[in-house]
Design a protein around this motif. Structure first.
Motif, PDB file in Angstrom:
ATOM      1  N   LEU A 141       0.830  -1.203   0.000  1.00  0.00           N
ATOM      2  CA  LEU A 141       0.000   0.000   0.000  1.00  0.00           C
ATOM      3  C   LEU A 141       0.869   1.260   0.000  1.00  0.00           C
ATOM      4  CD1 LEU A 141      -2.711   1.383   0.069  1.00  0.00           C
ATOM      5  CD2 LEU A 141      -2.857   0.883   2.517  1.00  0.00           C
ATOM      6  N   ALA A 142       1.932   1.268   0.774  1.00  0.00           N
ATOM      7  CA  ALA A 142       2.847   2.420   0.788  1.00  0.00           C
ATOM      8  C   ALA A 142       3.440   2.651  -0.598  1.00  0.00           C
ATOM      9  CB  ALA A 142       3.948   2.207   1.825  1.00  0.00           C
ATOM     10  N   GLN A 143       3.803   1.579  -1.280  1.00  0.00           N
ATOM     11  CA  GLN A 143       4.344   1.698  -2.641  1.00  0.00           C
ATOM     12  C   GLN A 143       3.303   2.278  -3.589  1.00  0.00           C
ATOM     13  OE1 GLN A 143       5.627  -2.310  -3.494  1.00  0.00           O
ATOM     14  NE2 GLN A 143       7.264  -2.219  -1.975  1.00  0.00           N
ATOM     15  N   HIS A 144       2.053   1.940  -3.369  1.00  0.00           N
ATOM     16  CA  HIS A 144       0.967   2.423  -4.233  1.00  0.00           C
ATOM     17  C   HIS A 144       0.840   3.949  -4.176  1.00  0.00           C
ATOM     18  CE1 HIS A 144      -2.830   2.488  -6.366  1.00  0.00           C
ATOM     19  NE2 HIS A 144      -3.323   3.218  -5.384  1.00  0.00           N
ATOM     20  N   THR A 145       1.240   4.564  -3.073  1.00  0.00           N
ATOM     21  CA  THR A 145       1.143   6.028  -2.976  1.00  0.00           C
ATOM     22  C   THR A 145       2.114   6.708  -3.937  1.00  0.00           C
ATOM     23  OG1 THR A 145       2.823   6.300  -1.237  1.00  0.00           O
ATOM     24  CG2 THR A 145       0.537   5.871  -0.522  1.00  0.00           C
ATOM     25  N   GLN A 146       3.085   5.957  -4.451  1.00  0.00           N
ATOM     26  CA  GLN A 146       4.119   6.463  -5.355  1.00  0.00           C
ATOM     27  C   GLN A 146       4.922   7.600  -4.722  1.00  0.00           C
ATOM     28  OE1 GLN A 146       2.052   7.262  -9.051  1.00  0.00           O
ATOM     29  NE2 GLN A 146       2.124   5.109  -9.589  1.00  0.00           N
ATOM     30  N   GLN A 147       5.084   7.514  -3.414  1.00  0.00           N
ATOM     31  CA  GLN A 147       5.903   8.463  -2.691  1.00  0.00           C
ATOM     32  C   GLN A 147       6.979   7.692  -1.929  1.00  0.00           C
ATOM     33  OE1 GLN A 147       3.790  11.709  -0.654  1.00  0.00           O
ATOM     34  NE2 GLN A 147       1.909  10.872  -1.522  1.00  0.00           N
TER      35      GLN A 147
END
Length: 183
Positions: free
Chosen positions: A57-63
């Motif tokens: 999920l953290a990767q999905h933020t693209q930050q």
């Protein structure tokens, strides 16, 4: 400062296994679930539990994000990945009576978890940030809410934290206010 706490999306757990530290997978539809999440704004700081279900999920933020061991879910020790119904009564009954202080063998108690989450929370509140995102687990979010509201730790399961939903906390002049839950 605003801190957004988000719980990972739903996991694949048809056998109703006990899990906390165990890296149980997200449902196969997790990419579709991610599309429904609200990340319309950017964050100055993004911190994730090191659990794969949170890091995806953290990767999905693209930050850019960092991980922190202190915001992992509760460690159920020897009970991890066992069916709740198959944990011997002699082991689990004392925990049911006092889950705040009793721990699974090779695991941690809720108080242990609260102590590590409290240390993380104190640190994250001191960071220079306008908006922070913390990708974590229901237990961690409940503990943070308990720290803010200062109700008895044994009552944290009275709070429902939905999969893939956020709790938004505003901190101003040293006062933490829970603004929204399950948004």
């Amino acid at each position: 400062m605003e801190i957004h706490l988000i719980r990972h999306t739903e996991v694949e757990n048809p056998d109703r296994l006990c899990y906390g530290f165990a890296d149980i997978p997200l449902k196969e539809s997790y990419l579709e679930d991610f599309k429904l999440l609200d990340f319309h704004s950017s964050y100055d700081v993004v911190v994730s539990s090191p659990s794969r279900r949170c890091q995806l999920l953290a990767q999905h933020t693209q930050q850019k994000y960092e991980t922190d061991e202190r915001i992992k879910e509760m460690n159920f020790g020897d009970w991890e990945l066992q069916k709740w119904t198959e944990i011997p009564a002699g082991d689990i009954d004392p925990w049911y009576k006092d889950f705040v202080n009793i721990k699974a063998k090779n695991g941690e108690s809720l108080r242990d978890m609260s102590n590590r989450v409290s240390e993380f929370w104190d640190e994250i509140c001191k960071k220079e940030s306008n908006k922070t995102l913390v990708v974590t687990h229901a237990g961690v979010i409940r503990v943070i809410m308990q720290l803010i509201l200062q109700f008895p730790l044994e009552n944290i399961f009275n709070i429902q934290i939905d999969y893939g939903k956020k709790v938004i906390i505003k901190i101003e002049d040293g006062l933490s206010v829970i603004q929204q839950v399950n948004v």
